[in-house]
Design a protein around this motif. Structure first.
Motif, PDB file in Angstrom:
ATOM      1  N   ASP A 167       0.845  -1.187   0.000  1.00  0.00           N
ATOM      2  CA  ASP A 167       0.000   0.000   0.000  1.00  0.00           C
ATOM      3  C   ASP A 167       0.886   1.244   0.000  1.00  0.00           C
ATOM      4  OD1 ASP A 167      -1.615   2.233   1.356  1.00  0.00           O
ATOM      5  OD2 ASP A 167      -3.164   0.704   1.071  1.00  0.00           O
ATOM      6  N   SER A 168       0.542   2.232  -0.831  1.00  0.00           N
ATOM      7  CA  SER A 168       1.384   3.437  -0.930  1.00  0.00           C
ATOM      8  C   SER A 168       1.471   4.167   0.404  1.00  0.00           C
ATOM      9  CB  SER A 168       0.835   4.376  -2.010  1.00  0.00           C
ATOM     10  OG  SER A 168      -0.416   4.923  -1.641  1.00  0.00           O
ATOM     11  N   ARG A 169       0.412   4.104   1.201  1.00  0.00           N
ATOM     12  CA  ARG A 169       0.448   4.751   2.517  1.00  0.00           C
ATOM     13  C   ARG A 169       1.437   4.051   3.429  1.00  0.00           C
ATOM     14  NH1 ARG A 169      -5.839   4.103   3.513  1.00  0.00           N
ATOM     15  NH2 ARG A 169      -5.233   2.122   2.524  1.00  0.00           N
ATOM     16  N   ALA A 170       1.495   2.725   3.339  1.00  0.00           N
ATOM     17  CA  ALA A 170       2.447   1.958   4.142  1.00  0.00           C
ATOM     18  C   ALA A 170       3.879   2.260   3.709  1.00  0.00           C
ATOM     19  CB  ALA A 170       2.157   0.463   4.005  1.00  0.00           C
ATOM     20  N   LYS A 171       4.111   2.283   2.407  1.00  0.00           N
ATOM     21  CA  LYS A 171       5.455   2.577   1.904  1.00  0.00           C
ATOM     22  C   LYS A 171       5.890   3.977   2.312  1.00  0.00           C
ATOM     23  CE  LYS A 171       5.118  -0.435  -2.164  1.00  0.00           C
ATOM     24  NZ  LYS A 171       5.092  -0.472  -3.652  1.00  0.00           N
ATOM     25  N   ARG A 172       4.963   4.922   2.239  1.00  0.00           N
ATOM     26  CA  ARG A 172       5.283   6.306   2.587  1.00  0.00           C
ATOM     27  C   ARG A 172       5.644   6.414   4.072  1.00  0.00           C
ATOM     28  NH1 ARG A 172       1.063   7.988   0.441  1.00  0.00           N
ATOM     29  NH2 ARG A 172       1.898   8.110  -1.658  1.00  0.00           N
ATOM     30  N   PHE A 173       4.942   5.658   4.908  1.00  0.00           N
ATOM     31  CA  PHE A 173       5.232   5.671   6.341  1.00  0.00           C
ATOM     32  C   PHE A 173       6.617   5.091   6.615  1.00  0.00           C
ATOM     33  CE2 PHE A 173       5.228   3.366  10.409  1.00  0.00           C
ATOM     34  CZ  PHE A 173       5.013   4.432  11.288  1.00  0.00           C
ATOM     35  N   VAL A 174       6.944   3.993   5.951  1.00  0.00           N
ATOM     36  CA  VAL A 174       8.257   3.367   6.149  1.00  0.00           C
ATOM     37  C   VAL A 174       9.375   4.309   5.710  1.00  0.00           C
ATOM     38  CG1 VAL A 174       9.753   1.487   5.382  1.00  0.00           C
ATOM     39  CG2 VAL A 174       7.368   1.021   5.964  1.00  0.00           C
ATOM     40  N   GLU A 175       9.158   5.022   4.618  1.00  0.00           N
ATOM     41  CA  GLU A 175      10.183   5.913   4.075  1.00  0.00           C
ATOM     42  C   GLU A 175      10.345   7.184   4.903  1.00  0.00           C
ATOM     43  OE1 GLU A 175       8.792   6.612   0.163  1.00  0.00           O
ATOM     44  OE2 GLU A 175       9.339   4.624  -0.597  1.00  0.00           O
ATOM     45  N   THR A 176       9.313   7.562   5.652  1.00  0.00           N
ATOM     46  CA  THR A 176       9.345   8.848   6.349  1.00  0.00           C
ATOM     47  C   THR A 176       8.869   8.666   7.786  1.00  0.00           C
ATOM     48  OG1 THR A 176       8.634   9.769   4.219  1.00  0.00           O
ATOM     49  CG2 THR A 176       8.828  11.302   6.051  1.00  0.00           C
ATOM     50  N   LYS A 177       9.653   7.949   8.574  1.00  0.00           N
ATOM     51  CA  LYS A 177       9.290   7.757   9.976  1.00  0.00           C
ATOM     52  C   LYS A 177       9.314   9.087  10.740  1.00  0.00           C
ATOM     53  CE  LYS A 177       8.713   3.255  10.160  1.00  0.00           C
ATOM     54  NZ  LYS A 177       9.637   2.383  10.868  1.00  0.00           N
ATOM     55  N   ASN A 178      10.101  10.034  10.255  1.00  0.00           N
ATOM     56  CA  ASN A 178      10.198  11.343  10.918  1.00  0.00           C
ATOM     57  C   ASN A 178       9.221  12.344  10.304  1.00  0.00           C
ATOM     58  OD1 ASN A 178      11.549  11.472   8.470  1.00  0.00           O
ATOM     59  ND2 ASN A 178      13.031  12.981   9.200  1.00  0.00           N
ATOM     60  N   TYR A 179       8.010  11.874   9.974  1.00  0.00           N
ATOM     61  CA  TYR A 179       7.051  12.721   9.245  1.00  0.00           C
ATOM     62  C   TYR A 179       6.678  13.979  10.014  1.00  0.00           C
ATOM     63  CZ  TYR A 179       3.475  10.512  12.202  1.00  0.00           C
ATOM     64  OH  TYR A 179       2.736  10.067  13.265  1.00  0.00           O
ATOM     65  N   LEU A 180       6.659  13.913  11.357  1.00  0.00           N
ATOM     66  CA  LEU A 180       6.315  15.106  12.130  1.00  0.00           C
ATOM     67  C   LEU A 180       7.361  16.205  11.942  1.00  0.00           C
ATOM     68  CD1 LEU A 180       4.979  13.526  15.451  1.00  0.00           C
ATOM     69  CD2 LEU A 180       3.657  14.579  13.611  1.00  0.00           C
ATOM     70  N   GLU A 181       8.625  15.811  11.830  1.00  0.00           N
ATOM     71  CA  GLU A 181       9.684  16.787  11.576  1.00  0.00           C
ATOM     72  C   GLU A 181       9.522  17.389  10.185  1.00  0.00           C
ATOM     73  OE1 GLU A 181      13.489  15.009  12.175  1.00  0.00           O
ATOM     74  OE2 GLU A 181      12.933  14.121  14.101  1.00  0.00           O
ATOM     75  N   LYS A 182       9.174  16.558   9.206  1.00  0.00           N
ATOM     76  CA  LYS A 182       9.001  17.048   7.843  1.00  0.00           C
ATOM     77  C   LYS A 182       7.824  18.023   7.763  1.00  0.00           C
ATOM     78  CE  LYS A 182      12.345  14.769   5.948  1.00  0.00           C
ATOM     79  NZ  LYS A 182      13.505  15.492   5.369  1.00  0.00           N
ATOM     80  N   ILE A 183       6.742  17.701   8.455  1.00  0.00           N
ATOM     81  CA  ILE A 183       5.597  18.602   8.463  1.00  0.00           C
ATOM     82  C   ILE A 183       5.966  19.919   9.122  1.00  0.00           C
ATOM     83  CG2 ILE A 183       3.269  18.942   9.385  1.00  0.00           C
ATOM     84  CD1 ILE A 183       2.846  15.919   9.085  1.00  0.00           C
ATOM     85  N   ALA A 184       6.739  19.832  10.198  1.00  0.00           N
ATOM     86  CA  ALA A 184       7.136  21.046  10.926  1.00  0.00           C
ATOM     87  C   ALA A 184       7.989  21.968  10.059  1.00  0.00           C
ATOM     88  CB  ALA A 184       7.891  20.670  12.199  1.00  0.00           C
ATOM     89  N   GLU A 185       8.747  21.398   9.118  1.00  0.00           N
ATOM     90  CA  GLU A 185       9.596  22.218   8.245  1.00  0.00           C
ATOM     91  C   GLU A 185       8.764  23.182   7.402  1.00  0.00           C
ATOM     92  OE1 GLU A 185      11.942  19.594   5.903  1.00  0.00           O
ATOM     93  OE2 GLU A 185      13.128  18.842   7.598  1.00  0.00           O
ATOM     94  N   ASN A 186       7.540  22.787   7.059  1.00  0.00           N
ATOM     95  CA  ASN A 186       6.683  23.648   6.242  1.00  0.00           C
ATOM     96  C   ASN A 186       5.766  24.531   7.080  1.00  0.00           C
ATOM     97  OD1 ASN A 186       7.667  22.684   3.806  1.00  0.00           O
ATOM     98  ND2 ASN A 186       6.180  21.022   3.710  1.00  0.00           N
ATOM     99  N   GLY A 187       5.807  24.376   8.387  1.00  0.00           N
ATOM    100  CA  GLY A 187       4.907  25.121   9.248  1.00  0.00           C
ATOM    101  C   GLY A 187       5.283  26.588   9.378  1.00  0.00           C
ATOM    102  N   GLY A 188       4.357  27.361   9.924  1.00  0.00           N
ATOM    103  CA  GLY A 188       4.613  28.765  10.207  1.00  0.00           C
ATOM    104  C   GLY A 188       4.610  29.675   9.003  1.00  0.00           C
TER     105      GLY A 188
END
Length: 648
Positions: free
Chosen positions: A121-142
């Protein structure tokens, strides 16, 4: 008599329970989740005996109704039953519910379960590739500043669209079912389109709002888009035309897209359904490209990637349209994608729960110019806080000239169920990714960097994108787009076995270190090809250096090898045993080495490729030096000719 009464009561109660179960399932199937919740809850008397299917449907009903607190509770009860028949999608929904409740660590654990169940599943693959997703989201914040809007009501307000200097919004009572706002269906009370005057910056006062005349009916109207001249509107409505409500074969009222134009009096008129609507699936949530020649929309039509996908179609003359295109795996996941909006610079903003987010639906952006429909080759970015929250955030629109826009959210602290928020964009989100490769060509036999190797960058289509040569340290670099692209680098060099290395560039891995291994083919520099060619010793007459006829077959092996390897240069090294004087042996061995080299030159090999040198008894292979008694066989070990590769 009492037994008879009890039996009759049991039959009646069983019939009532079965009837209630059927009604609950019918409500669930028709997306009337609020009613399904009530009916399923009535069936649950004892958690230890409750049917797993009921628990799962009850949890799903709360999830689709965006009640993530109750969804979490009932998914937890579901999984506490430990039943293997639970759908893997429930793992994903439980994780999303936990995110919505800010329980990210536990949410990730349940995503791990989802990955184990659905690894492709693409969602599963995306999760495995980006375990630090909260950090990535924070980069675009503000990058946004929110502004309150006073036109919100105590009910649900969502789906803003630009209407001159004003807005069109959808507004109505509490939502039920597979909802208009986040999904595509709704069986609730009336939703209408309203024209509202948004608050200006720093202005907090009650805005004017009025129903949009000529559009609203006795069923739902929502999510609209109006052309720049203000004369054409595309909007979503329940399946209603000519005053009649349409239903599918299961009795569900679906959604369709409609087009309206203003008449000479400035009134909305000539309302017609678009020709690619259907009686078996829903179509809604329209958006227009900047040139107004392409219509984007959401649909759950067959053949899509997930629960609902984003599509586009070209708008032609005479009220005709081109072929429907699914935006493909770059945008659409196995989850829910909806509410597209296309900017002047051709950026697509949309809502999704299939990409990594903070919980519920989040707003994402991608560059339409980078998308290839059939490939997952563009980057999708979560726009971060404060636009996104742990709850549902969706129906994002922006005017790129003013950097002002609007979106809807059911986040905590709002006035109603869903509220519309204004914003000012203070910083751009980069939707392209310039990446590259830092490479090393490496020779594996001698375990050292390899200079002078040719490296070719090959894309997923097998096309050569670029080529370069490794430097003196074996290093090389390539520049390439990191838009989820698969590549390989093929390395080659004369005299070496080619090698390659495959990898993918992505936003998270935009400049990887790549090593390409090549193997130098034998013989290696400094190696004796006598071993490679299985040469026997070259024999000479006593105290002579002339080549004897009997030795020609062995020397022919050397000659043929040099013809087949025209860049190889060889030094012939002749050795004697220790019998005789040192000076005599040195001179004799040197004459024999040079005689052998001359023979090879006489056969056509250039003189700069072959040379001869005598070493006499200076490089003995054993202990038989001067004054040491040895038998003939031991002395023979030291009498030899070596054909050493000095250059390739």
């Amino acid at each position: 008599m009492k037994k008879y009464i009890s039996l009759v009561c049991g039959i009646i109660c069983l019939g009532q329970a079965m009837g209630q179960s059927e009604k609950a399932n019918e409500s669930y199937k028709s997306y009337d989740y609020q009613k399904a919740i009530k009916l399923y809850t009535n069936q649950i008397d004892d958690d230890t005996n409750v049917d797993v299917n009921i628990l799962e449907k009850l949890a799903n009903s709360y999830y689709f109704n965006a009640d993530f607190n109750n969804a979490e509770e009932w998914y937890r009860k579901l999984f506490d039953k430990g039943n293997a028949e639970v759908a893997s999608e429930s793992y994903f929904r439980f994780s999303q519910s936990l995110k919505a409740n800010k329980k990210y660590v536990e949410a990730d654990k349940w995503m791990e379960r989802f990955v184990q169940s659905e690894p492709n599943d693409s969602r599963a693959k995306r999760f495995v590739e980006t375990k630090n997703y909260l950090e990535k989201i924070a980069e675009n914040g503000g990058r946004f500043t929110l502004e309150p809007q006073s036109f919100n009501t105590n009910n649900n307000d969502f789906a803003p669209s630009f209407y001159g200097e004003n807005l069109l919004v959808s507004s109505g009572g509490s939502l039920i079912g597979f909802q208009v706002k986040k999904h595509l269906w709704n069986n609730e009370t009336l939703y209408d389109l309203y024209e509202v005057v948004p608050n200006k910056q720093d202005e907090i006062k009650k805005s004017r709002r009025k129903k949009l005349k000529g559009i609203n009916t006795r069923l739902h109207e929502s999510s609209s888009v109006v052309t720049k001249d203000g004369n054409t509107m595309y909007f979503t409505r329940n399946n209603l035309y000519d005053g009649k409500k349409g239903e599918d074969s299961d009795g569900n009222t679906l959604l369709k897209l409609y087009k309206a134009t203003k008449n000479e009096n400035g009134k909305w008129d000539a309302i017609t359904p678009l020709p690619f609507n259907s009686e078996t699936f829903s179509t809604g949530h329209p958006a227009l490209s900047d040139d107004e020649k392409t219509l984007y929309f959401t649909s759950d039509r067959p053949g899509g990637v997930g629960s609902s996908d984003i599509y586009r179609v070209s708008i032609k003359d005479n009220n005709s349209y081109g072929d429907i295109e699914n935006l493909g795996p770059t945008v659409n996941t196995e989850g829910r994608e909806s509410f597209p909006f296309v900017t002047k610079s051709n950026k697509l903003f949309f809502a999704s729960d299939g990409f990594y987010g903070l919980g519920g639906l989040d707003v994402f952006v991608t560059d339409l110019d980078q998308i290839t429909i059939t490939e997952n080759n563009a980057l999708v970015y979560n726009v971060g806080e404060p636009i996104n929250s742990p709850k549902d955030d969706f129906s994002f629109i922006i005017n790129e000239d003013t950097n002002m826009g609007y979106f809807a959210s059911n986040r905590d602290g709002g006035q109603g169920g869903d509220d519309i928020y204004g914003f000012v964009r203070t910083g751009e989100i980069e939707t392209t990714c310039d990446g590259g490769i830092n490479g090393l060509a490496f020779e594996t036999h001698f375990q050292k960097p390899l200079s002078g190797a040719t490296l070719k960058l090959i894309n997923a289509k097998g096309e050569e994108v670029a080529s370069t040569i490794s430097d003196a340290q074996g290093k090389f670099t390539f520049d390439a787009s990191c838009a989820n692209e698969a590549y390989k680098i093929v390395g080659s060099k004369e005299g070496h076995k080619s090698g390659e290395s495959s990898f993918s560039l992505s936003r998270e891995n935009n400049r990887p270190d790549v090593q390409v291994d090549l193997l130098e083919l034998p013989p290696y520099k400094g190696e004796d090809i006598a071993k490679l060619l299985n040469l026997r010793p070259i024999y000479f007459a006593l105290n002579k250096a002339a080549i004897r006829k009997s030795e020609v077959p062995e020397l022919m092996k050397v000659l043929n090898y040099m013809k087949e390897n025209p860049t190889v240069k060889i030094e012939i090294r002749s050795h004697t045993d220790s019998r005789g004087s040192d000076s005599y042996n040195l001179k004799l061995s040197d004459r024999r080495a040079k005689s052998t080299a001359k023979w090879i030159v006489d056969q056509g090999i250039p003189a700069d490729r072959i040379s001869g040198k005598g070493f006499g008894e200076s490089q003995l292979l054993n202990q038989c030096s001067n004054g040491v008694k040895c038998n003939d066989a031991t002395h023979e070990e030291n009498r030899r000719s070596e054909f050493i590769v000095v250059s390739k």
